[in-house]
Scaffold this motif. Structure first.
Motif, PDB file in Angstrom:
ATOM      1  N   ALA A   1       0.816  -1.213   0.000  1.00 24.10           N
ATOM      2  CA  ALA A   1       0.000   0.000   0.000  1.00 24.10           C
ATOM      3  C   ALA A   1       0.851   1.265   0.000  1.00 24.10           C
ATOM      4  O   ALA A   1       0.513   2.243  -0.666  1.00 24.10           O
ATOM      5  N   LEU A   2       1.966   1.231   0.711  1.00 22.61           N
ATOM      6  CA  LEU A   2       2.814   2.409   0.829  1.00 22.61           C
ATOM      7  C   LEU A   2       4.012   2.376  -0.119  1.00 22.61           C
ATOM      8  O   LEU A   2       4.860   3.265  -0.076  1.00 22.61           O
ATOM      9  N   ARG A   3       4.052   1.339  -0.937  1.00 26.05           N
ATOM     10  CA  ARG A   3       5.136   1.157  -1.912  1.00 26.05           C
ATOM     11  C   ARG A   3       6.508   1.114  -1.242  1.00 26.05           C
ATOM     12  O   ARG A   3       7.447   1.788  -1.645  1.00 26.05           O
ATOM     13  N   ILE A   4       6.583   0.305  -0.170  1.00 24.10           N
ATOM     14  CA  ILE A   4       7.837   0.051   0.527  1.00 24.10           C
ATOM     15  C   ILE A   4       7.934  -1.451   0.738  1.00 24.10           C
ATOM     16  O   ILE A   4       6.967  -2.174   0.494  1.00 24.10           O
ATOM     17  N   THR A   5       9.086  -1.918   1.187  1.00 25.44           N
ATOM     18  CA  THR A   5       9.224  -3.347   1.444  1.00 25.44           C
ATOM     19  C   THR A   5       8.515  -3.709   2.745  1.00 25.44           C
ATOM     20  O   THR A   5       8.263  -2.845   3.590  1.00 25.44           O
ATOM     21  N   ALA A   6       8.214  -4.985   2.902  1.00 28.66           N
ATOM     22  CA  ALA A   6       7.572  -5.449   4.136  1.00 28.66           C
ATOM     23  C   ALA A   6       8.502  -5.201   5.317  1.00 28.66           C
ATOM     24  O   ALA A   6       8.056  -4.865   6.414  1.00 28.66           O
ATOM     25  N   ARG A   7       9.789  -5.340   5.102  1.00 27.25           N
ATOM     26  CA  ARG A   7      10.766  -5.109   6.167  1.00 27.25           C
ATOM     27  C   ARG A   7      10.773  -3.638   6.587  1.00 27.25           C
ATOM     28  O   ARG A   7      10.870  -3.319   7.772  1.00 27.25           O
TER      29      ARG A   7
END
Length: 149
Positions: A116-122
């Motif tokens: 959703a935020l266009r970042i990695t899960a980490r």
């Protein structure tokens, strides 16, 4: 998307001689179906964050305008005081931490938040952890303050 499946089928069919026992249309059809199916799965997984301030109608009505004020307490002054006491805690968080914690509190997983935020899960997990740490530290500080007064 089907075009990519077709192109992938052409490459597979020419590079792998064992596939030539099948008709090319069989290989192409399966590749295109797979490509379309994968794209549908990706589209289904994407979470679009929703802003409460985004206009819903042409006259400017927002989602926030449609939500009624909950009656958690009968005393509105008490409710206002409780909300006001939370504002300093929320101001300690970065916008990124607030977004991730909000999505997490709404039941989204780390990977869904990342999408959703266009970042990695980490990175989402890290923002959640930093935000929780800040809130715990602030809560501990408030307890100490209350104990001394």
């Amino acid at each position: 998307m089907a075009v990519f499946g077709y192109l992938r089928a052409v490459r597979k069919y020419t590079e792998r001689p064992e596939l030539q026992i099948y008709a090319f249309s069989t290989i192409a059809g399966r590749s295109m179906d797979t490509e379309i199916s994968n794209e549908r799965k990706k589209q289904h997984r994407r979470i679009q964050p929703l802003s409460l301030d985004a206009p819903l109608t042409e006259d400017g009505l927002t989602l926030y305008d449609t939500i009624s004020t909950p009656d958690f307490t009968e005393n509105k002054e008490e409710m206002s005081a409780a909300c006001a006491s939370l504002l300093p805690l929320l101001e300690m968080l970065t916008e990124h931490q607030l977004e991730t914690l909000t999505l997490k509190s709404n039941g989204y997983t780390r990977s869904q938040i990342g999408d959703a935020l266009r970042i990695t899960a980490r990175a989402a997990d890290s923002a959640i952890a930093r935000g929780r740490y800040k809130l715990r530290q602030a809560e501990a500080g408030l307890r100490i303050l209350e104990a001394t007064t």
